[in-house]
Design a protein around this motif. Structure first.
Motif, mmCIF file in Angstrom:
data_model
loop_
_atom_site.group_PDB
_atom_site.id
_atom_site.type_symbol
_atom_site.label_atom_id
_atom_site.label_comp_id
_atom_site.label_asym_id
_atom_site.label_seq_id
_atom_site.Cartn_x
_atom_site.Cartn_y
_atom_site.Cartn_z
ATOM 1 N N LEU C 55 1.431 0.702 7.546
ATOM 2 C CA LEU C 55 1.055 -0.364 6.607
ATOM 3 C C LEU C 55 1.990 -1.540 6.836
ATOM 4 C CD1 LEU C 55 -0.316 -1.360 3.856
ATOM 5 C CD2 LEU C 55 1.574 -0.181 2.715
ATOM 6 N N GLU C 56 1.421 -2.736 6.883
ATOM 7 C CA GLU C 56 2.232 -3.960 6.975
ATOM 8 C C GLU C 56 1.655 -4.977 5.999
ATOM 9 O OE1 GLU C 56 2.453 -5.693 10.868
ATOM 10 O OE2 GLU C 56 3.106 -3.816 11.803
ATOM 11 N N MET C 57 2.523 -5.767 5.400
ATOM 12 C CA MET C 57 2.053 -6.772 4.465
ATOM 13 C C MET C 57 3.016 -7.954 4.413
ATOM 14 S SD MET C 57 -0.347 -6.771 1.775
ATOM 15 C CE MET C 57 -0.332 -5.130 1.088
ATOM 16 N N MET D 57 5.646 0.029 6.702
ATOM 17 C CA MET D 57 5.814 1.460 6.480
ATOM 18 C C MET D 57 5.140 2.245 7.592
ATOM 19 S SD MET D 57 6.732 3.480 3.646
ATOM 20 C CE MET D 57 6.186 2.622 2.200
ATOM 21 N N ASP D 58 5.865 3.201 8.151
ATOM 22 C CA ASP D 58 5.287 4.173 9.080
ATOM 23 C C ASP D 58 5.175 5.519 8.379
ATOM 24 O OD1 ASP D 58 4.722 2.855 11.503
ATOM 25 O OD2 ASP D 58 6.827 2.888 12.093
ATOM 26 N N TYR D 59 3.983 6.102 8.456
ATOM 27 C CA TYR D 59 3.746 7.408 7.851
ATOM 28 C C TYR D 59 3.859 8.446 8.959
ATOM 29 C CZ TYR D 59 2.257 4.399 4.132
ATOM 30 O OH TYR D 59 2.248 3.423 3.162
ATOM 31 N N VAL D 60 4.892 9.249 8.883
ATOM 32 C CA VAL D 60 5.230 10.143 9.981
ATOM 33 C C VAL D 60 4.630 11.525 9.759
ATOM 34 C CG1 VAL D 60 7.138 11.055 11.339
ATOM 35 C CG2 VAL D 60 7.399 8.838 10.202
ATOM 36 N N GLY D 61 4.534 11.929 8.496
ATOM 37 C CA GLY D 61 3.979 13.249 8.189
ATOM 38 C C GLY D 61 3.311 13.237 6.830
ATOM 39 N N VAL D 98 9.431 12.057 6.714
ATOM 40 C CA VAL D 98 7.978 11.959 6.545
ATOM 41 C C VAL D 98 7.472 10.520 6.433
ATOM 42 C CG1 VAL D 98 7.417 14.263 5.709
ATOM 43 C CG2 VAL D 98 8.359 12.574 4.111
ATOM 44 N N ALA D 99 8.348 9.586 6.144
ATOM 45 C CA ALA D 99 7.949 8.176 6.062
ATOM 46 C C ALA D 99 9.179 7.314 6.242
ATOM 47 C CB ALA D 99 7.302 7.872 4.710
ATOM 48 N N ARG D 100 8.990 6.171 6.908
ATOM 49 C CA ARG D 100 10.102 5.227 7.004
ATOM 50 C C ARG D 100 9.539 3.821 7.032
ATOM 51 N NH1 ARG D 100 11.259 8.531 12.052
ATOM 52 N NH2 ARG D 100 9.611 7.791 13.403
ATOM 53 N N GLY D 101 10.340 2.909 6.549
ATOM 54 C CA GLY D 101 9.852 1.544 6.497
ATOM 55 C C GLY D 101 10.902 0.635 5.909
ATOM 56 N N GLY D 102 10.458 -0.536 5.505
ATOM 57 C CA GLY D 102 11.423 -1.465 4.949
ATOM 58 C C GLY D 102 10.760 -2.677 4.362
#
Lengths: 142, 142, 142, 142
Positions: C55-57, D57-61, D98-102
């Motif tokens: 997801l990107e925003m 956000m990257d959804y890893v699992g 399971v998820a990473r982002g910023g």
């Protein structure tokens, strides 16, 4: 009585500056996990056995984000043959109650889509959470 | 009676496969905009003049995402000196009612933090939405 | 390009007075239904075949509740062997873009928990939504 | 690096049986409170001084409700003149990410609606949270 602390989120607030009226309902659901675990120790969706049939909530005071944490107290407020009332109240750090309410749930067989009687071994674990100091009883519903 | 269509969102569903119990409460709030507009035609937060003091909801049937759209009907179910009850019910395309409930709100002066009487010109616009066919009346609260 | 109108909800706002940063993500998901339907015309959870992996925003402007309605435009912004990028942008009534972003999804076999190639008959229905005017392309992810 | 535990809520799940893609974004916001407090120790909305301009956000699992708790780790991943990147990652009890982002945020004067330089005394408190082990850096945005 069960006590559980939740962090207030910015997501919980609305444009009027305080917490949205659905925020306490989300916190109450989180606090209800202690009851769900009595019914379904694994907490798996495959074995879920409660269906919510009624929700009631009284908003007693406005809740500011600056409170940061809220204590949610939880009681079993009624225990029927196949139904249970769970009551909750939200308290600020100074002891002020800001919201109280409850839900009626039915012990439910999702596969056959019908209510079933709450087993005795579950009732025994619920009864200790039925306290005389419970501040909210549902006024409607089954 | 006011009618409003909402789209069911994946966000509204939960792991039991149906809509979460707070989804109808979100839809009811959206449907309530028609009432909010009577009180505050600009809908600005600075002029907001209603505070929600009670929420009640009966869950009559499970709501599947595949329904896609839900009709929310809205009624004024009680009109007090400074309080109003707004009732809602959710209907599937086949006419089945799946949830009904309502909120009690107080006409509120946020600056001085106190209730105020609902003005006559607002009452006149609310009265047409008080219908005999309203399927839900709040059982508790002020 | 697909166009879809959503109503802003009080629930979408936060204490800073504008819409919360997750509100556009909820609207974008609702707008994505048109894409989901191409992959799964029945929209049933049993036949769900897309998993969101990124997801990107970008938040371009603050969104006030008084806007009341937001137009969400949706594009297919990339089509891989088993992955798809869907881009969205949110527009006020005066044409101002207030948020844009997108998701990467994988055509996914949930039973066997693995990606699968997007079938030709689905690709044909997606291609008409790949327009040169798409205002957002994902900068990261697969 | 900052560590924060959150409880997974039923509200966080969706009809596919796992957590909805916006659940990690809600948890990340809660974890970000530790950063917000550096900028605004009182956490009051009147003194709020950060505006979110980008989310990734990257959804890893897939995240199951039965995990019950998730650890959210938080880093300052970039510090500009008036902007800051905050990265997060979500870990299961067994250490699986399971998820990473910023998010990218701008130090913002809401009254005058313009960015302002991050003061030196705030920068000093942020720098200790810039670690080499930060697993996510924003790929887009300012």
């Amino acid at each position: 009585m069960l006590s559980h602390m939740v962090n207030i989120r910015i997501f919980d607030t609305d444009m009027l500056g305080h917490c949205h009226h659905l925020a306490p309902a989300m916190w109450f659901e989180e606090a209800r996990d202690a009851i769900f675990e009595i019914f379904n120790p694994e907490m798996s969706k495959e074995k879920w056995n409660l269906i919510l049939v009624r929700l009631e909530m009284d908003y007693v005071g406005q809740i500011q984000f600056t409170e940061r944490k809220i204590e949610i107290r939880t009681w079993v407020s009624k225990l029927g043959k196949s139904s249970i009332h769970v009551s909750h109240a939200a308290y600020l750090a100074d002891g002020t109650c800001v919201a109280r309410g409850g839900v009626a749930m039915v012990y439910f067989d999702f596969k056959n889509q019908r209510p079933q009687p709450i087993p005795e071994e579950i009732r025994e674990k619920l009864i200790p959470h039925m306290d005389a100091d419970c501040p909210y009883h549902l006024s409607g519903g089954k």
